[in-house]
Design an enzyme around this catalytic site. Structure first.
Site, PDB file in Angstrom:
ATOM      1  N   CYS A 177       0.832  -1.201   0.000  1.00  0.00           N
ATOM      2  CA  CYS A 177       0.000   0.000   0.000  1.00  0.00           C
ATOM      3  C   CYS A 177       0.870   1.257   0.000  1.00  0.00           C
ATOM      4  CB  CYS A 177      -0.989  -0.042   1.173  1.00  0.00           C
ATOM      5  SG  CYS A 177      -2.345   1.154   1.006  1.00  0.00           S
ATOM      6  N   HIS A 201      -3.730  -4.630  -0.526  1.00  0.00           N
ATOM      7  CA  HIS A 201      -3.364  -5.321   0.714  1.00  0.00           C
ATOM      8  C   HIS A 201      -3.489  -6.833   0.494  1.00  0.00           C
ATOM      9  CE1 HIS A 201      -3.136  -1.957   3.622  1.00  0.00           C
ATOM     10  NE2 HIS A 201      -3.980  -1.372   2.786  1.00  0.00           N
ATOM     11  N   GLU A 224      -2.662  -9.209   2.451  1.00  0.00           N
ATOM     12  CA  GLU A 224      -3.066  -9.869   3.697  1.00  0.00           C
ATOM     13  C   GLU A 224      -4.563  -9.761   3.950  1.00  0.00           C
ATOM     14  OE1 GLU A 224      -2.493  -5.599   4.968  1.00  0.00           O
ATOM     15  OE2 GLU A 224      -1.717  -6.953   3.428  1.00  0.00           O
TER      16      GLU A 224
END
Length: 211
Positions: A85, A189, A191
């Site tokens: 990011c 992102h 994750e």
């Protein structure tokens, strides 16, 4: 006793619990995951993750305030390194978001704000599909055109960036991911992107283990 260290650079910004949880889930038995702002620990890491959240200027200020600039620049050039990011944006030279702030300058270019367009909201917040490019980096080999990832940002790097690995389209085409050698960075992102995102992290770790 673990003999490999996966370090998440602690810049004091945002919620990084999802990233730490993903890394601990994917780490090999001989790998230890550490969150640290200690430059020496980052220097000794086998792989480094640079998460980012909030604004470009705030992220750069935290990096400099914690005396992490040199070790992050050196690590990005010398070992497996994954930025996320705003962490991806600060690898570049500058951003329109904070004209006085100096990025790490690992990659050439400047982030710009998404232009206004009818029916399109800024920031880009939510799930968006990506497009692959020819000869993309091995970390992104599992990604197909139309795969969706989770984004949250108002500023972007152009899809024409020399190191672009994936592209996206909002009010302007943009670089959804870049890569150069052992350096990988995603505007999204991973994750928070469910199976597709975890597959990217896992592939990065697999390649890092062969480094």
């Amino acid at each position: 006793m673990p003999d490999r260290k996966l370090v998440v650079a602690d810049c004091g910004l945002g919620n990084i619990h999802s990233l730490l949880a993903a890394l601990r889930r994917l780490a090999a038995p001989d790998e230890r995951v550490e969150l640290t702002a200690n430059p020496r620990h980052i220097e000794r890491a086998d792989a480094v993750f640079l998460p980012g959240d909030g604004s470009f200027g705030a992220c750069v200020a935290e990096i400099d305030g914690r005396d992490l600039r040199s070790v992050l620049v050196d690590s990005a050039a010398s070992k497996p390194f994954f930025a996320i990011c705003v962490g991806m944006q600060v690898l570049f030279e500058a951003s329109q978001e904070a004209p006085q702030a100096r990025g790490l300058g690992v990659l050439d270019g400047q982030a710009s704000r998404f232009p206004a367009a009818a029916g399109i909201k800024v920031p880009l917040m939510g799930w968006l599909d990506v497009q692959t490019v020819a000869d993309r980096h091995p970390v992104f080999a599992s990604v197909s055109d139309g795969d969706r990832f989770y984004f949250l940002h108002s500023y972007f790097l152009p899809a024409t960036s020399r190191q672009v690995a994936l592209t996206g389209q909002h009010s302007s085409p943009f670089a959804a991911a870049v890569a150069a050698g052992r350096l990988v960075a995603t505007q999204f992102h991973p994750e928070k992107s469910h199976a597709a995102g975890l597959a990217l992290i896992e592939k990065f770790l697999e390649l890092a283990r062969t480094d």
